[in-house]
Design an enzyme around this catalytic site. Structure first.
Site, PDB file in Angstrom:
ATOM      1  CB  THR A 159      -0.876   0.034   1.266  1.00 42.31           C
ATOM      2  OG1 THR A 159      -1.564  -1.194   1.317  1.00 42.31           O
ATOM      3  CG2 THR A 159      -1.852   1.182   1.229  1.00 42.31           C
TER       4      THR A 159
ATOM      5  CG  LEU B   9     -21.748  -3.738   9.328  1.00 50.71           C
ATOM      6  CD1 LEU B   9     -23.217  -3.851   8.937  1.00 50.71           C
ATOM      7  CD2 LEU B   9     -21.421  -2.278   9.691  1.00 50.71           C
TER       8      LEU B   9
ATOM      9  CB  CYS C 100      -3.393  -2.950   6.518  1.00 51.87           C
ATOM     10  SG  CYS C 100      -2.276  -4.032   5.646  1.00 51.87           S
TER      11      CYS C 100
ATOM     12  CE  LYS D  53       0.945   0.639   6.296  1.00 50.29           C
ATOM     13  NZ  LYS D  53       1.714  -0.025   5.312  1.00 50.29           N
TER      14      LYS D  53
HETATM   15  C1  UDX Z   1      -6.918  -5.591   5.982  1.00 50.53           C
HETATM   16  C2  UDX Z   1      -7.852  -5.590   4.756  1.00 50.53           C
HETATM   17  O1  UDX Z   1      -9.036  -6.335   5.065  1.00 50.53           O
HETATM   18  C3  UDX Z   1      -7.143  -6.169   3.545  1.00 50.53           C
HETATM   19  O2  UDX Z   1      -7.976  -6.074   2.409  1.00 50.53           O
HETATM   20  C4  UDX Z   1      -5.852  -5.393   3.325  1.00 50.53           C
HETATM   21  O3  UDX Z   1      -5.153  -5.932   2.262  1.00 50.53           O
HETATM   22  C5  UDX Z   1      -4.984  -5.407   4.557  1.00 50.53           C
HETATM   23  O4  UDX Z   1      -5.723  -4.893   5.676  1.00 50.53           O
HETATM   24  P1  UDX Z   1      -6.062  -7.391   7.760  1.00 50.53           P
HETATM   25  O5  UDX Z   1      -5.404  -6.236   8.423  1.00 50.53           O
HETATM   26  O6  UDX Z   1      -5.278  -8.636   7.537  1.00 50.53           O
HETATM   27  O7  UDX Z   1      -6.618  -6.946   6.318  1.00 50.53           O
HETATM   28  O8  UDX Z   1      -7.314  -7.849   8.647  1.00 50.53           O
HETATM   29  P2  UDX Z   1      -8.899  -7.610   8.653  1.00 50.53           P
HETATM   30  O9  UDX Z   1      -9.564  -8.933   8.704  1.00 50.53           O
HETATM   31  O10 UDX Z   1      -9.358  -6.697   7.626  1.00 50.53           O
HETATM   32  O11 UDX Z   1      -9.108  -6.961  10.109  1.00 50.53           O
HETATM   33  C6  UDX Z   1      -8.481  -5.738  10.471  1.00 50.53           C
HETATM   34  C7  UDX Z   1      -8.871  -5.321  11.866  1.00 50.53           C
HETATM   35  O12 UDX Z   1     -10.227  -4.908  11.924  1.00 50.53           O
HETATM   36  C8  UDX Z   1      -8.726  -6.426  12.927  1.00 50.53           C
HETATM   37  O13 UDX Z   1      -8.152  -5.841  14.097  1.00 50.53           O
HETATM   38  C9  UDX Z   1     -10.147  -6.859  13.181  1.00 50.53           C
HETATM   39  O14 UDX Z   1     -10.322  -7.377  14.470  1.00 50.53           O
HETATM   40  C10 UDX Z   1     -10.898  -5.556  12.989  1.00 50.53           C
HETATM   41  N1  UDX Z   1     -12.305  -5.731  12.603  1.00 50.53           N
HETATM   42  C11 UDX Z   1     -12.607  -6.295  11.405  1.00 50.53           C
HETATM   43  C12 UDX Z   1     -13.309  -5.286  13.453  1.00 50.53           C
HETATM   44  O15 UDX Z   1     -13.054  -4.766  14.543  1.00 50.53           O
HETATM   45  N2  UDX Z   1     -14.612  -5.440  13.058  1.00 50.53           N
HETATM   46  C13 UDX Z   1     -14.948  -5.995  11.875  1.00 50.53           C
HETATM   47  O16 UDX Z   1     -16.152  -6.083  11.583  1.00 50.53           O
HETATM   48  C14 UDX Z   1     -13.914  -6.448  11.026  1.00 50.53           C
END
Ligand code: UDX
Length: 441
Positions: free
Chosen positions: A121, A258, A268, A271
């Protein structure tokens, strides 16, 4: 296709292994000799389900190898993916030093046409900077005055894979985004991804870069939105799980992202939100919406600690059991994990913390001091005044809560992920608090 991947972290390694799996010849590069040694020995240095098996299979088929040398990788490949870290600077901007250095080294080692693809990214307009760095650093023999004699293209192909399900996400993408500025680059990238049989969005480099910024920022907006809704739910006796279900069935909204809780973390989202805000500022736009998304996310953790304090009376000298420290389940990654911040806040209030996580203990040991690291979920609850669930590992659903009840000094659970069965636990005699379930405030 002969492909080099520069940077063998989460993104680079998964991309390299999966591209080899779909039939390409891939060489993964990393400047950390220990990492390369491990990879050559068949060991994946991170925990990512399915990755190690797939990697070994690709190595066996001679489609995947590893090196510490960009030069070697350049010589053997016509397509070079950049999957390097882009850590945040203190002003929210991304530090692109690794990308610049790799671009320079590629230029110095180019001997034939190369397609250089941004995978990490990066802020919009990075593609242009890579292009310029390569032009400036190409060996003299490939230049005649201002004319470049050696063909190359830069493209953007952002990754959307999620840690914990990265291999599956790579193989089954919702779409592949190709930011290209020549027919040749488009043709090569289409060819690379052909085996995935997925929808491809082809656009220019700037739009592709913005697609990545906007997608991640939109997902964080969904999370902060539902967390704000959860706050209201608690105050009016509504249940955010039902609210999310009711909203999510509307196809325009969708149920994913949600899940209310202690907020998003990881390498990710935090940042990327900072970087998109910064990009706006640099270009004269105040992205106030995203600033609020970030504020809600920060506040959610502080509110959770306040809730604990309110229900425990005093935090000082209490023993607190913690289940889960990874930023999400199925990964050992603790970068920007909400759980880390919560543990630190509790320690600042002088609580004693007993911690268990199925995969992230080694990483946690490096950053958390004064915590008792436990071998299993039961040990983490021994003598505790309350238990916090901070990462929703499946394993935590399957524990014997009778044993947990017996082990704890006070049977109080705070579920930071709305993960456990509230009614069942209450029937067993636990005091159970969660996020936005109408009972916490
Ligand atoms: C994310 C993006 O989803 C992905 O497309 C990108 O390439 C990299 O960043 P990632 O960081 O691996 O992926 O995890 P993700 O499953 O998206 O969760 C990110 C954070 O959000 C986690 O801490 C998770 O617990 C939190 N989250 C996710 C919530 O609090 N609520 C949700 O409904 C979904």
């Amino acid at each position: 296709m002969n492909i080099a991947i520069i940077g063998s972290g989460y993104v680079g390694l998964v991309t390299g292994v999966c591209l080899a799996h779909i039939g390409h010849h891939v060489i993964c590069v990393d400047n950390n000799p220990q990492k390369i040694k491990k990879l050559k020995g068949g060991q994946v240095p991170i925990y990512e389900p399915g990755l190690q098996e797939l990697m070994r299979a690709c190595v066996k088929k001679k489609r995947l190898k590893f090196t510490g040398s960009i030069k070697e990788a350049c010589q053997q490949s016509s397509v070079i993916f950049l999957a390097l870290p882009t850590p945040p600077k203190s002003n929210g901007d991304a530090d692109l030093t690794y990308i610049e250095n790799a671009s320079r080294e590629i230029a110095l080692n180019m001997d034939s046409y190369k397609l250089i693809v941004e995978k990490s990214t990066v802020p919009a307009q990075t593609g242009k900077k890579i292009q310029r760095t390569i032009q400036l650093n190409l060996p003299r023999k490939f230049k005649k005055g201002n004319k470049i004699l050696l063909g190359f293209d830069v493209a953007s192909n952002p990754e959307f894979l999620k840690e914990g399900s990265a291999v599956h996400d790579f193989m089954n993408p919702d779409r592949v985004v190709l930011g290209v500025e020549s027919k040749k680059a488009e043709k090569i990238l289409r060819e690379i991804y052909k085996p995935l049989k997925t929808k491809m969005v082809v656009t220019n480099i700037a739009s592709s870069e913005i697609i990545k910024h906007a997608s991640n920022s939109f997902l964080t907006t969904k999370i902060s939105f539902i967390n704000a809704v959860a706050q209201i739910c608690d105050r009016v006796g509504a249940d955010v799980l039902k609210v999310a279900e009711g909203m999510g069935l509307d196809k325009r909204i969708g149920r994913q992202f949600l899940d209310a809780g202690i907020g998003y973390g990881g390498s990710c989202f935090p940042k990327d939100v900072d970087s998109f805000i910064h990009l706006g500022e640099k270009n004269g736009y105040d992205f106030a919406l995203l600033k609020e998304v970030r504020r809600i996310n920060d506040w959610q953790r502080r509110w959770f600690v306040r809730l604990i304090e309110e229900k425990l009376w005093n935090i000082k000298d209490k023993t607190i059991g913690v289940w889960g420290i990874a930023f999400k389940p199925n990964t050992d990654d603790i970068r920007n994990a909400a759980a880390i911040e919560i543990v630190r806040m509790l320690q600042a209030e002088r609580a004693r913390v007993r911690l268990y996580d199925p995969k992230a203990m080694d990483n946690a040991r490096h950053v958390l001091k004064g915590v008792t690291f436990c071998d299993d979920p039961y040990a983490a609850t021994q003598g505790c005044d309350c238990l916090l669930l901070l990462t929703e590992w499946q394993e935590f659903k399957d524990v014997d809560f009778i044993q947990v009840h017996e082990a704890m000094r006070q049977a109080v659970i705070f579920d930071g992920r709305n993960f456990l069965d509230a009614e069942h636990l209450r029937r067993m005699g636990f005091e159970y608090f969660a996020i936005g379930r109408g009972r916490s405030v």
